[in-house]
Design a protein around this motif. Sequence first.
Motif: not given
Ligand SMILES: *Cc1c(COP(=O)(O)O)cnc(C)c1O
Length: 385
Positions: A78, A80, A104, A176, A178-179, A198, A200-201, A210-211, A329
């Motif tokens: 995930s 996290m 986050y 991070d 992710t966004f 993440s 997952t997004k 989920v990863a 998201l």
């Molecule tokens: C969702 C998210 C996480 C955590 O990711 P998971 O896959 O839910 O464990 C961490 N950082 C950001 C910016 C996220 O949007």
Amino acid sequence: MVQQPAIDTTAVHAGERRPGPEGSLVFPIYQGTVFQSRPGEAYDEIQYVRMSTTPSQQYLADKLAELEQGEAAVATASGMAAISATLLSVLRAGDHLLVANVLYGGTASLLAKFADRLGWTYTFVDPQAPETWEAARTPQTKAFYVETLSNPLIRVSRVREVAEFCRNSGLVSIVDNTFASPVNLRPTQLGFDLVVHSATKYLGGHSDLVAGCVIGRADLVDQVRATQNLFGGSLDPHAGFLLSRGIKTLGVRVRQQNTNAAAVAEFLAGRPEVAKVHYPGLPNHPDHAYAAELLDGFGGMLSFELVGGEQAVDALFDALQLPYVAPSLGGVETTITKPAVTSHASVGADHRARVGIPDDLVRLSCGIEGADDLVADFEQALSKL
Ligand SMILES: *Cc1c(COP(=O)(O)O)cnc(C)c1O
């Protein structure tokens, strides 16, 4: 190839074995947990799923590393799992961390609940104010942790300056991403030591897995993999297959999401029912100039406030037909949520007020629908308020 290929090309071809096993264009799922030992095999060469060393996992790691032009990568169970394994690898008892003051929720809670018992200390810093960082650094400071784009106000961290500050001060830089996704920014190119996602997004992109992953300097990624081996957060090859499949379309998805967010943001900014729009692609966003220089795209995330407050927000949610009301998201479908009751519920009203998140703030994650259809949906919904 002589020139650096487009991210679209990388997303499709990175990590692919040519020819693939049995000539397959699609790398198969090696679901087996363990593989036959080879003569002279060292302990860390054992192929076992928890150690992230099986063929499907190595294939995915290669794909992820190339995607951000990192030296190495490891996928995790995930986002996290990626963040916790990274911090557990970089920090020892007695170490101090500089950390962005908007995080986050899971990352903020991890620090709030576990830093103490692990012997870490940390200081929140403003990621938009590089001139304040040196004063927060101590002889014990080991690393600096930021997010490219903040949630939910989509502020843009001064990531170039973070990488430079860390280089000059001997700190490990962690971001991070992710966004932004690797389509809009590849922080390893700015000199970041470790990039977490993440997956997952946006990387997965279909709201069906989920990863997470950690990409960056090979010596540090090795340590993260070793930590993860002991804490048990490796990614199952089945989910890894979905992730590698998702990554192949990352470029076209994220560009459409950038386009959609820009169209919706611009539309909302011109409507009398809307009090405020937070999107770095809009010229009046406080980080617009920095974002325009830094990013290849302004991203698929935006937030806004309505003149009519919470009541209007509830009416809007009822009237919208395309977006799902849901947290999370980065999926192909547009989702809309109130951060005060979802992503930022756990941080408390005081914290939300301090970082400027009103209870009626609305956050939108644009999917890949047609931009005109999304705008038309907002138009009909707003006209019902
Ligand atoms: C969702 C998210 C996480 C955590 O990711 P998971 O896959 O839910 O464990 C961490 N950082 C950001 C910016 C996220 O949007």
